[in-house]
Design a protein around this motif. Structure first.
Motif, PDB file in Angstrom:
ATOM      1  N   ARG A  97       0.855  -1.192   0.000  1.00  0.00           N
ATOM      2  CA  ARG A  97       0.000   0.000   0.000  1.00  0.00           C
ATOM      3  C   ARG A  97       0.888   1.238   0.000  1.00  0.00           C
ATOM      4  O   ARG A  97       1.867   1.303   0.726  1.00  0.00           O
ATOM      5  N   SER A 111       0.975   5.667  -0.572  1.00  0.00           N
ATOM      6  CA  SER A 111       0.279   6.916  -0.870  1.00  0.00           C
ATOM      7  C   SER A 111       0.694   7.334  -2.264  1.00  0.00           C
ATOM      8  O   SER A 111       1.860   7.647  -2.499  1.00  0.00           O
ATOM      9  N   ARG A 133       0.251   9.906  -5.350  1.00  0.00           N
ATOM     10  CA  ARG A 133      -0.222  11.273  -5.613  1.00  0.00           C
ATOM     11  C   ARG A 133      -0.088  11.616  -7.083  1.00  0.00           C
ATOM     12  O   ARG A 133       0.236  12.745  -7.456  1.00  0.00           O
ATOM     13  N   TRP A 144      -4.122   9.425   1.457  1.00  0.00           N
ATOM     14  CA  TRP A 144      -4.875   9.745   2.674  1.00  0.00           C
ATOM     15  C   TRP A 144      -4.688  11.229   2.907  1.00  0.00           C
ATOM     16  O   TRP A 144      -3.585  11.669   3.219  1.00  0.00           O
ATOM     17  N   SER A 178      -5.621  14.604   5.006  1.00  0.00           N
ATOM     18  CA  SER A 178      -6.187  14.951   6.307  1.00  0.00           C
ATOM     19  C   SER A 178      -6.696  16.384   6.370  1.00  0.00           C
ATOM     20  O   SER A 178      -7.239  16.800   7.392  1.00  0.00           O
ATOM     21  N   ARG A 195       8.621   3.016   0.452  1.00  0.00           N
ATOM     22  CA  ARG A 195       8.847   4.263   1.174  1.00  0.00           C
ATOM     23  C   ARG A 195       9.517   3.950   2.502  1.00  0.00           C
ATOM     24  O   ARG A 195       9.329   2.877   3.059  1.00  0.00           O
ATOM     25  N   ARG A 218      10.735   3.271   6.046  1.00  0.00           N
ATOM     26  CA  ARG A 218      10.193   2.903   7.341  1.00  0.00           C
ATOM     27  C   ARG A 218      11.344   2.687   8.300  1.00  0.00           C
ATOM     28  O   ARG A 218      12.421   2.240   7.900  1.00  0.00           O
TER      29      ARG A 218
HETATM   30  C1  LIG Z   1      -3.410  10.660   9.466  1.00  0.00           C
HETATM   31  C2  LIG Z   1      -2.699  10.832   8.154  1.00  0.00           C
HETATM   32  C3  LIG Z   1      -2.766  12.032   7.498  1.00  0.00           C
HETATM   33  C4  LIG Z   1      -2.168  12.201   6.247  1.00  0.00           C
HETATM   34  N1  LIG Z   1      -2.360  13.372   5.568  1.00  0.00           N
HETATM   35  C5  LIG Z   1      -1.847  13.510   4.323  1.00  0.00           C
HETATM   36  C6  LIG Z   1      -2.163  14.666   3.558  1.00  0.00           C
HETATM   37  O1  LIG Z   1      -2.916  15.548   3.988  1.00  0.00           O
HETATM   38  N2  LIG Z   1      -1.620  14.763   2.319  1.00  0.00           N
HETATM   39  C7  LIG Z   1      -0.831  13.798   1.794  1.00  0.00           C
HETATM   40  O2  LIG Z   1      -0.384  13.954   0.655  1.00  0.00           O
HETATM   41  N3  LIG Z   1      -0.542  12.664   2.489  1.00  0.00           N
HETATM   42  C8  LIG Z   1      -1.042  12.499   3.736  1.00  0.00           C
HETATM   43  N4  LIG Z   1      -0.799  11.344   4.450  1.00  0.00           N
HETATM   44  C9  LIG Z   1       0.038  10.283   3.857  1.00  0.00           C
HETATM   45  C10 LIG Z   1       1.423  10.213   4.500  1.00  0.00           C
HETATM   46  O3  LIG Z   1       2.233  11.273   4.082  1.00  0.00           O
HETATM   47  C11 LIG Z   1       2.041   8.867   4.123  1.00  0.00           C
HETATM   48  O4  LIG Z   1       1.235   7.838   4.643  1.00  0.00           O
HETATM   49  C12 LIG Z   1       3.457   8.702   4.645  1.00  0.00           C
HETATM   50  O5  LIG Z   1       4.314   9.635   4.078  1.00  0.00           O
HETATM   51  C13 LIG Z   1       4.012   7.296   4.348  1.00  0.00           C
HETATM   52  O6  LIG Z   1       3.971   7.025   2.958  1.00  0.00           O
HETATM   53  P1  LIG Z   1       3.160   5.773   2.370  1.00  0.00           P
HETATM   54  O7  LIG Z   1       1.711   5.976   2.753  1.00  0.00           O
HETATM   55  O8  LIG Z   1       3.355   5.831   0.882  1.00  0.00           O
HETATM   56  O9  LIG Z   1       3.734   4.536   2.965  1.00  0.00           O
HETATM   57  C14 LIG Z   1      -1.399  11.150   5.683  1.00  0.00           C
HETATM   58  C15 LIG Z   1      -1.323   9.929   6.362  1.00  0.00           C
HETATM   59  C16 LIG Z   1      -1.981   9.760   7.566  1.00  0.00           C
HETATM   60  C17 LIG Z   1      -1.947   8.421   8.253  1.00  0.00           C
END
Ligand SMILES: Cc1cc2nc3c(=O)[nH]c(=O)nc-3n(C[C@H](O)[C@H](O)[C@H](O)COP(=O)(O)O)c2cc1C
Length: 271
Positions: free
Chosen positions: A24, A26, A28, A165, A167, A206, A208
């Motif tokens: 999984r 994130s 963009r 995700w 926020s 990514r 960790r």
């Molecule tokens: C509570 C929460 C809020 C987040 N808010 C944002 C956000 O507003 N914009 C964004 O681009 N990513 C957001 N993220 C994603 C994180 O940046 C991302 O999960 C983290 O950098 C790890 O990368 P991965 O999800 O690819 O493993 C958020 C993640 C979480 C859990």
């Protein structure tokens, strides 16, 4: 209820599950086009529905936005939110400039009704000090919502789609704009927005923290706890790369800056 036979450890399923969880990402940057069948979206939302929640309160409403015009409207709200963030908060790069959210095929906007925090532990009598419980109610509410959003993202990954995700819906101005747009009342706040789409490129790994550093067997391995300095260093030097870059280029960057203490180069894209 039937009697349970002694369960056996299922390492194979666990391994497969961990592959899913670690893949999984994130994302963009989406490839626009090809709609996602409603049934698939419903199944993704259903994974959110099965999340655990304090007192089984299920304080969420999952608004699935899939009509293209509505997707664009929500994306515009989030682009404005990102513009404000860029002006007001330090250290977050300009990924929003490309308005990648517009390329989502669908979005799940998770609205939360915070009144459901009243279902969590409360003092027996009004005259008893309720502070201890009151302060924990908000935590219970938010972690419950986090579990639901996490489930949505994992289900999205399972079907071969990508998500992110966001926020920013929790910020009052954005919350109000999304309420007005999607017809939710003031009692409901969109704490999580999950754009879903076809990944434009392979989801890279990514960064960790290593498992040996995160895990504490039976007691705190205090030498692994991070300090205030570590947090400040992360904000100053590492955060942008840790959020938006793949693990390898982030590590390369960090090891270089450890020795040269160079300027942070601009990160203007995420995957
Ligand atoms: C509570 C929460 C809020 C987040 N808010 C944002 C956000 O507003 N914009 C964004 O681009 N990513 C957001 N993220 C994603 C994180 O940046 C991302 O999960 C983290 O950098 C790890 O990368 P991965 O999800 O690819 O493993 C958020 C993640 C979480 C859990």
């Amino acid at each position: 209820m039937g009697k349970l036979t002694k369960p056996k450890l299922d390492e194979k399923t666990l391994k497969g599950f961990n592959v899913l969880v670690s893949s999984r990402r994130s994302v963009r940057s989406f490839e626009p086009g090809e709609e996602i069948p409603r049934k698939t979206l419903e199944n993704i939302a259903d994974a959110g529905r099965w999340a655990p929640s304090g007192a089984n309160s299920q304080p969420w409403e999952i608004c699935v936005v899939e009509e293209p015009s509505r997707v664009r409207e929500v994306a515009s709200v989030m682009a404005s939110q990102a513009d404000r963030l860029n002006e007001h908060c330090k250290g977050f790069p300009h990924v929003h400039k490309k308005h990648w959210v517009h390329d989502s095929v669908a979005l799940m906007v998770v609205f939360v009704d915070a009144r459901w925090a009243d279902t969590f532990p409360t003092a027996l009598e009004p005259e008893l000090d309720d502070t201890e419980y009151k302060e924990n109610r908000w935590n219970i509410l938010l972690v419950s919502v986090g579990a639901a959003i996490q489930n949505l993202q994992l289900a999205t990954t399972a079907v071969g789609l990508s998500s992110a995700w966001l926020s920013g819906g929790g910020e009052p101005q954005t919350a109000q704009a999304l309420r007005e747009l999607l017809g939710f009342p003031a009692t409901h706040t969109p704490y999580g927005i999950v754009p879903i789409g076809w990944p434009r490129r392979r989801a890279e790994s990514r960064w960790r923290r290593p498992i040996e550093e995160v895990i504490h067997w039976n007691e705190a391995a205090t030498e692994n706890l991070r300090s205030r300095n570590d947090i400040d260093h992360y904000i100053e030097k590492e955060r942008r790369h840790s959020i938006y870059k793949d693990a390898q280029s982030r590590d390369r960057y960090v090891s270089e800056t450890m020795t040269t203490d160079g300027e942070i180069d601009r990160v203007d894209d995420g995957n």
